[in-house]
Scaffold this active site. Structure first.
Site, short mmCIF file in Angstrom:
data_model
loop_
_atom_site.label_atom_id
_atom_site.label_comp_id
_atom_site.label_asym_id
_atom_site.label_seq_id
_atom_site.Cartn_x
_atom_site.Cartn_y
_atom_site.Cartn_z
N ASP A 90 -13.96 -55.53 3.32
CA ASP A 90 -14.63 -54.58 2.44
C ASP A 90 -15.36 -53.47 3.22
O ASP A 90 -16.41 -53.71 3.81
CB ASP A 90 -15.63 -55.34 1.56
CG ASP A 90 -16.28 -54.43 0.54
OD1 ASP A 90 -15.82 -53.28 0.39
OD2 ASP A 90 -17.25 -54.87 -0.09
N TYR A 120 -8.98 -35.19 -15.13
CA TYR A 120 -9.38 -35.40 -13.74
C TYR A 120 -10.71 -34.69 -13.42
O TYR A 120 -11.77 -35.32 -13.43
CB TYR A 120 -8.26 -34.98 -12.78
CG TYR A 120 -8.50 -35.54 -11.41
CD1 TYR A 120 -7.93 -36.75 -11.03
CD2 TYR A 120 -9.36 -34.90 -10.51
CE1 TYR A 120 -8.21 -37.30 -9.79
CE2 TYR A 120 -9.64 -35.44 -9.28
CZ TYR A 120 -9.06 -36.64 -8.92
OH TYR A 120 -9.34 -37.18 -7.69
N LYS A 135 -16.15 -36.92 -7.45
CA LYS A 135 -15.73 -36.01 -6.37
C LYS A 135 -16.80 -34.95 -6.12
O LYS A 135 -16.99 -34.51 -4.99
CB LYS A 135 -14.38 -35.36 -6.69
CG LYS A 135 -13.21 -36.37 -6.69
CD LYS A 135 -13.02 -37.04 -5.33
CE LYS A 135 -11.78 -37.90 -5.27
NZ LYS A 135 -11.72 -38.76 -4.07
P1 NAD Z 1 -4.28 -45.45 -1.88
O1 NAD Z 1 -4.49 -46.41 -3.00
O2 NAD Z 1 -2.90 -45.23 -1.39
O3 NAD Z 1 -5.17 -45.93 -0.60
C1 NAD Z 1 -6.47 -46.40 -0.76
C2 NAD Z 1 -6.94 -47.05 0.52
O4 NAD Z 1 -8.27 -47.57 0.32
C3 NAD Z 1 -6.10 -48.26 0.98
O5 NAD Z 1 -6.00 -48.24 2.38
C4 NAD Z 1 -6.96 -49.46 0.56
O6 NAD Z 1 -6.75 -50.64 1.33
C5 NAD Z 1 -8.34 -48.89 0.81
N1 NAD Z 1 -9.41 -49.61 0.13
C6 NAD Z 1 -9.65 -49.71 -1.20
N2 NAD Z 1 -10.77 -50.45 -1.41
C7 NAD Z 1 -11.25 -50.80 -0.18
C8 NAD Z 1 -12.37 -51.53 0.27
N3 NAD Z 1 -13.27 -52.06 -0.57
N4 NAD Z 1 -12.53 -51.72 1.61
C9 NAD Z 1 -11.62 -51.22 2.49
N5 NAD Z 1 -10.56 -50.47 2.12
C10 NAD Z 1 -10.37 -50.28 0.79
O7 NAD Z 1 -5.00 -44.11 -2.32
P2 NAD Z 1 -4.79 -42.54 -2.06
O8 NAD Z 1 -4.15 -41.97 -3.27
O9 NAD Z 1 -4.20 -42.29 -0.72
O10 NAD Z 1 -6.29 -42.04 -2.09
C11 NAD Z 1 -7.08 -41.87 -0.93
C12 NAD Z 1 -8.03 -40.71 -1.16
O11 NAD Z 1 -7.24 -39.51 -1.31
C13 NAD Z 1 -8.86 -40.84 -2.44
O12 NAD Z 1 -10.16 -40.38 -2.20
C14 NAD Z 1 -8.15 -39.93 -3.41
O13 NAD Z 1 -9.00 -39.41 -4.41
C15 NAD Z 1 -7.68 -38.82 -2.48
N6 NAD Z 1 -6.58 -37.99 -3.01
C16 NAD Z 1 -5.47 -38.56 -3.52
C17 NAD Z 1 -4.49 -37.72 -4.09
C18 NAD Z 1 -3.23 -38.31 -4.68
O14 NAD Z 1 -2.50 -37.56 -5.37
N7 NAD Z 1 -2.94 -39.57 -4.44
C19 NAD Z 1 -4.64 -36.33 -4.06
C20 NAD Z 1 -5.78 -35.79 -3.47
C21 NAD Z 1 -6.75 -36.63 -2.96
#
Ligand code: NAD
Length: 396
Positions: free
Chosen positions: A110, A235, A244
């Site tokens: 975590d 969003y 955000k």
């Molecule tokens: P994802 O679900 O692919 O990855 C999330 C990561 O967080 C994973 O590595 C997971 O293991 C980790 N995680 C979650 N809870 C945890 C915890 N308690 N302790 C340790 N690790 C933990 O998500 P993503 O879409 O890549 O999102 C990552 C960031 O990018 C977010 O802030 C999201 O808002 C942002 N983002 C995503 C998008 C999109 O379209 N997916 C676009 C812009 C920004």
């Protein structure tokens, strides 16, 4: 045991470990084709096992030649369950990085806890050369236990002010359905800010700075999403948007800490991609399917790793940074290009069950969705038997 893709709504019920290996290798190969550039040398990626965090880790290691630490929350093999995709991504990333003589250390647990921060700091001091120069915060989580009071907060994907309706895709039936987002209570807004806002990023940076493990000139960023008018009610104007905005406010505090070290802290607004976290958001699947179509037709589509490569090479370590009035770095500039958005806005209201697969890139959306869990790769024997005892022997 044979593993086939199975979903409940937008949640994948299984994963193909060797498909995940292919996914990691393809990301690495994509960076290899683009070439190396001067950047970070010691990177800490919080949330580094999938989506944008994994892409950042791949670019840091294979683009910049950096040693990396990845922190993630993933589950391993247990009985018939073959672990989460991120579990396997950690294993395969480490394998590939070590083949190239790079250090790749995974911490699974975590990230919100004090214990995890202490463990990582201790490791940096003892075994990682004492300092990091690139810290990326890429967590996406539905829950967070605040170490200050031990309370667990659950985020809510809801709208603010009034209930919102919007078309979304039932991926099993390939049909457009109406998604409803209920109006969030004040408590739900506050809880979402606690989970997905900037408090924990700030706690990480304060802890790392106090321990003296941030190198002079160190940079840090957290990923955000803004999105167009089409998704605003769900969003930007919803609970996640409120979180955000908190991230951005904390980003300014973080920048002040980093500046004292000759470095910088900023929020980065990334483009929409298909990840475990993003498919969950109503309206996003249909928006992303249309966006992919338009961006692919115009030759400006990027995968997560291509996007992060351009961001890091040009906007973090190069001199082609695009920022907005609030100082946020904007690699999503290609998505938000008015010509792209005008075309997306023209197509979106026309999408229906009959034309979903022709006027949108639903196939591309589904392909990415399957690939997150290791499905749909050429060269993987999806009819082959997997031995869970053997898979349980892999170590991250
Ligand atoms: P994802 O679900 O692919 O990855 C999330 C990561 O967080 C994973 O590595 C997971 O293991 C980790 N995680 C979650 N809870 C945890 C915890 N308690 N302790 C340790 N690790 C933990 O998500 P993503 O879409 O890549 O999102 C990552 C960031 O990018 C977010 O802030 C999201 O808002 C942002 N983002 C995503 C998008 C999109 O379209 N997916 C676009 C812009 C920004």
């Amino acid at each position: 045991m044979k593993v086939k893709p199975e979903f409940r709504g937008m949640i994948a019920l299984n994963v193909h470990p060797f498909g995940c290996r292919q996914a990691v290798r393809e990301q690495i190969a994509s960076v290899g084709r683009r070439g190396k550039f001067a950047g970070c040398k010691k990177a800490l990626i919080i949330g580094g096992s999938s989506g944008y965090g994994l892409a950042t880790r791949v670019v840091s290691a294979f683009g910049c030649g950096a040693d990396t630490i990845g922190v993630s929350f993933e589950t391993g093999v247990s009985g018939k369950r073959l672990g989460s995709a991120g579990w396997w991504n950690n294993i395969w990333f480490k394998e590939e990085a070590e083949k190239c003589g790079l250090v790749a250390r995974n911490f699974v647990g975590d990230a919100f806890s004090r214990e995890m921060k202490d463990e990582v700091i201790d490791y940096i001091k003892r075994e990682f050369g004492g300092q990091v120069d690139w810290v990326v915060y890429s967590l996406a989580s539905g829950r967070r236990t605040d170490p200050a009071d031990g309370r667990t907060y659950t985020s809510a994907l809801k709208s603010i002010g009034c209930e919102v309706e919007g078309a979304t895709i039932d991926i099993n039936k390939k049909k457009i359905v109406t998604g409803r987002m209920a109006q969030a209570s004040d408590e739900e807004i506050a809880a979402t800010i606690k989970v997905m806002g900037g408090e924990d990023w700030l706690l990480w940076i304060e802890a790392l700075a106090a321990a003296g493990v941030l190198a002079r000139g160190c940079k840090t960023t957290a990923y955000s999403y803004d999105g167009p008018k089409a998704t605003r009610a769900i969003y930007g104007g919803g609970t996640i948007g409120a979180a955000k905005r908190d991230l951005e406010a904390k980003g300014r505090e973080i920048d002040r800490i980093m500046k004292r070290l000759g470095g910088e802290g900023f929020v980065t607004v990334c483009r929409a991609i298909v990840t475990k976290a993003s498919v969950y958001i109503p309206l996003l699947p249909i928006y992303v399917s249309v966006l992919f179509k338009v961006m692919k037709e115009r030759g400006v589509h990027e995968t997560a790793v291509e996007h992060i490569y351009r961001f890091m090479r040009d906007m973090v370590y190069g001199n082609r940074r695009v920022t907005d009035d609030e100082g946020r770095v904007r690699p999503d500039n290609w998505e938000m290009d008015p010509a792209i958005q005008a075309e997306v806005e023209r197509i979106m209201p026309q999408v229906n069950d009959d034309n979903l697969e022709t006027i949108t890139d639903f196939a591309g959306f589904m392909d990415d969705f399957l690939k997150i869990n290791g499905f749909g790769y050429e060269g993987i024997d999806y009819d082959g038997e997997l031995d869970s005892d053997e898979l349980a022997r892999y170590r991250y």
